[in-house]
Design a protein around this motif. Structure first.
Motif, short mmCIF file in Angstrom:
data_model
loop_
_atom_site.label_atom_id
_atom_site.label_comp_id
_atom_site.label_asym_id
_atom_site.label_seq_id
_atom_site.Cartn_x
_atom_site.Cartn_y
_atom_site.Cartn_z
N ALA A 173 0.84 -1.21 0.00
CA ALA A 173 0.00 0.00 0.00
C ALA A 173 0.87 1.25 0.00
O ALA A 173 0.62 2.21 -0.73
N GLU A 174 1.94 1.21 0.79
CA GLU A 174 2.84 2.36 0.88
C GLU A 174 3.52 2.63 -0.46
O GLU A 174 3.68 3.76 -0.90
N LYS A 175 3.91 1.54 -1.12
CA LYS A 175 4.55 1.65 -2.44
C LYS A 175 3.59 2.29 -3.45
O LYS A 175 3.96 3.17 -4.22
N LEU A 176 2.32 1.83 -3.41
CA LEU A 176 1.32 2.39 -4.34
C LEU A 176 1.14 3.89 -4.10
O LEU A 176 1.06 4.68 -5.04
N ARG A 177 1.09 4.26 -2.81
CA ARG A 177 0.93 5.68 -2.47
C ARG A 177 2.12 6.49 -2.97
O ARG A 177 1.97 7.56 -3.54
N HIS A 178 3.30 5.94 -2.74
CA HIS A 178 4.53 6.63 -3.13
C HIS A 178 4.59 6.79 -4.65
O HIS A 178 4.87 7.87 -5.18
N ASP A 179 4.26 5.70 -5.39
CA ASP A 179 4.29 5.74 -6.86
C ASP A 179 3.33 6.81 -7.38
O ASP A 179 3.62 7.54 -8.31
N MET A 180 2.16 6.86 -6.74
CA MET A 180 1.14 7.80 -7.22
C MET A 180 1.61 9.24 -7.01
O MET A 180 1.45 10.08 -7.89
N GLN A 181 2.22 9.47 -5.87
CA GLN A 181 2.71 10.81 -5.56
C GLN A 181 3.77 11.25 -6.57
O GLN A 181 3.74 12.38 -7.08
N GLU A 182 4.65 10.30 -6.89
CA GLU A 182 5.74 10.59 -7.82
C GLU A 182 5.18 10.90 -9.22
O GLU A 182 5.60 11.82 -9.90
N ARG A 183 4.18 10.10 -9.61
CA ARG A 183 3.57 10.26 -10.93
C ARG A 183 2.78 11.57 -11.02
O ARG A 183 2.87 12.30 -12.00
N ASP A 184 2.05 11.87 -9.96
CA ASP A 184 1.30 13.15 -9.89
C ASP A 184 2.25 14.31 -10.12
O ASP A 184 1.97 15.22 -10.88
N GLN A 185 3.37 14.23 -9.42
CA GLN A 185 4.37 15.30 -9.47
C GLN A 185 4.90 15.45 -10.90
O GLN A 185 4.98 16.54 -11.45
N ARG A 186 5.23 14.29 -11.54
CA ARG A 186 5.79 14.33 -12.90
C ARG A 186 4.75 14.84 -13.89
O ARG A 186 5.04 15.67 -14.74
N ASP A 187 3.51 14.34 -13.78
CA ASP A 187 2.46 14.74 -14.73
C ASP A 187 2.15 16.24 -14.62
O ASP A 187 1.82 16.88 -15.61
N ALA A 188 2.25 16.76 -13.40
CA ALA A 188 1.85 18.16 -13.19
C ALA A 188 2.98 19.14 -13.46
O ALA A 188 2.73 20.32 -13.71
N THR A 189 4.23 18.67 -13.45
CA THR A 189 5.34 19.63 -13.57
C THR A 189 6.11 19.51 -14.88
O THR A 189 7.00 20.31 -15.13
N ARG A 190 5.78 18.50 -15.72
CA ARG A 190 6.51 18.40 -17.00
C ARG A 190 6.25 19.66 -17.82
O ARG A 190 5.19 20.28 -17.68
N SER A 191 7.22 20.02 -18.70
CA SER A 191 7.00 21.27 -19.43
C SER A 191 6.04 21.08 -20.60
O SER A 191 5.35 22.02 -20.99
N ALA A 192 5.97 19.86 -21.18
CA ALA A 192 5.07 19.64 -22.31
C ALA A 192 3.68 19.25 -21.81
O ALA A 192 3.51 18.20 -21.20
N SER A 193 2.70 20.10 -22.08
CA SER A 193 1.30 19.83 -21.71
C SER A 193 1.13 19.23 -20.32
O SER A 193 0.63 18.12 -20.19
N PRO A 194 1.55 19.93 -19.29
CA PRO A 194 1.34 19.39 -17.95
C PRO A 194 -0.14 19.26 -17.62
O PRO A 194 -0.97 19.92 -18.26
N LEU A 195 -0.45 18.40 -16.66
CA LEU A 195 -1.84 18.27 -16.22
C LEU A 195 -2.31 19.63 -15.71
O LEU A 195 -1.72 20.19 -14.79
N LYS A 196 -3.35 20.14 -16.35
CA LYS A 196 -3.81 21.50 -16.01
C LYS A 196 -5.26 21.59 -16.47
O LYS A 196 -5.60 21.06 -17.52
N ALA A 197 -6.07 22.26 -15.67
CA ALA A 197 -7.46 22.43 -16.09
C ALA A 197 -7.52 23.49 -17.19
O ALA A 197 -6.82 24.51 -17.11
N ALA A 198 -8.34 23.25 -18.22
CA ALA A 198 -8.56 24.29 -19.23
C ALA A 198 -9.29 25.45 -18.54
O ALA A 198 -10.04 25.23 -17.57
N ASP A 199 -9.08 26.66 -19.05
CA ASP A 199 -9.71 27.83 -18.42
C ASP A 199 -11.23 27.70 -18.37
O ASP A 199 -11.88 28.18 -17.45
N ASP A 200 -11.78 27.04 -19.40
CA ASP A 200 -13.25 26.92 -19.45
C ASP A 200 -13.76 25.56 -18.97
O ASP A 200 -14.89 25.19 -19.24
#
Ligand code: DC
Length: 228
Positions: A171-198
């Motif tokens: 369970a701890e590993k799954l939590r850790h992996d998810m945190q790492e992936r969240d971080q990568r998806d949200a901070t990459r420079s190409a099309s990061p995870l972001k809500a559209a303005d609308d």
């Protein structure tokens, strides 16, 4: 109400409930549900099987040039075909999950994906879920939903899905992996995870699936009324 077939974009982080909501909404509207993350996963699996490093964009592009990925929507979710072979189960495993997140940081790999995703959704009557659907793939989608939830709640859902509640280390590993992936998806420079303005934000932390579906259906109905 208009009978026009819309494009519905659902974006958000892992564990927010995108797949469940997208597939339920697709069956109630008679739309096709396309899971864009499965395409990143399929190419990641091909890279693993071919010994291609997910860090090497040129090698990934060369690989992609000889790859076909098909999404076959079924009531139980997307059947994913990689070069004609059903990889629907294999792409959910941990090595693929990690490689998909790494591979999705490359701008040209994303261009390759976006071209194919646009072609798949061109006729409308489509719900596509992912990270950049409302911002990049279909910036003109008639309905855009950004589905989010508290990170702890999303991690708990992943642990439950993986039946890891009684295995603290896993369970701890799954939590850790998810945190790492969240971080990568949200901070990459190409099309990061972001809500559209609308996009309309829905926080599923304290909502039942039925409540999220009702809210999403109301948005679609409102849009169809405006278009008629
Ligand atoms: O939604 P998922 O967990 O199956 O997605 C797998 C990876 O692909 C995820 O780490 C982020 C990436 N992805 C993306 O960058 N853009 C999308 N539209 C969908 C997924």
């Amino acid at each position: 109400m208009s009978t026009r077939k819309l494009v519905i974009a659902i974006d958000g982080p892992a564990g927010a409930g995108k797949s469940t909501i997208a597939s339920r909404l697709a069956s109630s509207l008679g739309y096709v549900n396309l899971e864009s993350g499965a395409m990143y996963r399929a190419l990641a699996l091909k890279a693993i099987l071919s010994g291609v490093d997910a860090a090497s964009e040129p090698a990934l592009l060369e690989l992609a040039a000889h790859t076909t990925i098909e999404l076959d929507p079924t009531p139980a979710g997307n059947r994913v075909l990689l070069d004609g072979l059903d990889v629907s189960q294999r792409i959910r495993e941990r090595d693929v999950t990690d490689a998909a997140s790494r591979l999705s940081t490359h701008p040209q790999v994303r261009v390759w994906m976006v071209e194919r995703q646009r072609a798949m959704g061109a006729g409308g009557g489509v719900i596509m879920e992912g990270r950049d659907i409302g911002t990049v793939v279909f910036p003109n989608a008639e309905v855009k939903i950004f589905l989010d939830a508290d990170p702890n709640i999303r991690a708990n859902r992943r642990v439950t899905q993986a039946h890891a509640e009684d295995d603290p280390a896993r369970a701890e590993k799954l939590r850790h992996d998810m945190q790492e992936r969240d971080q990568r998806d949200a901070t990459r420079s190409a099309s990061p995870l972001k809500a559209a303005d609308d996009a309309v934000h829905i926080d599923s932390s304290r909502l039942t699936i039925e409540e999220v579906i009702a809210a999403s259906e109301a948005l679609v109905a409102e849009r169809l009324t405006k278009l008629s």
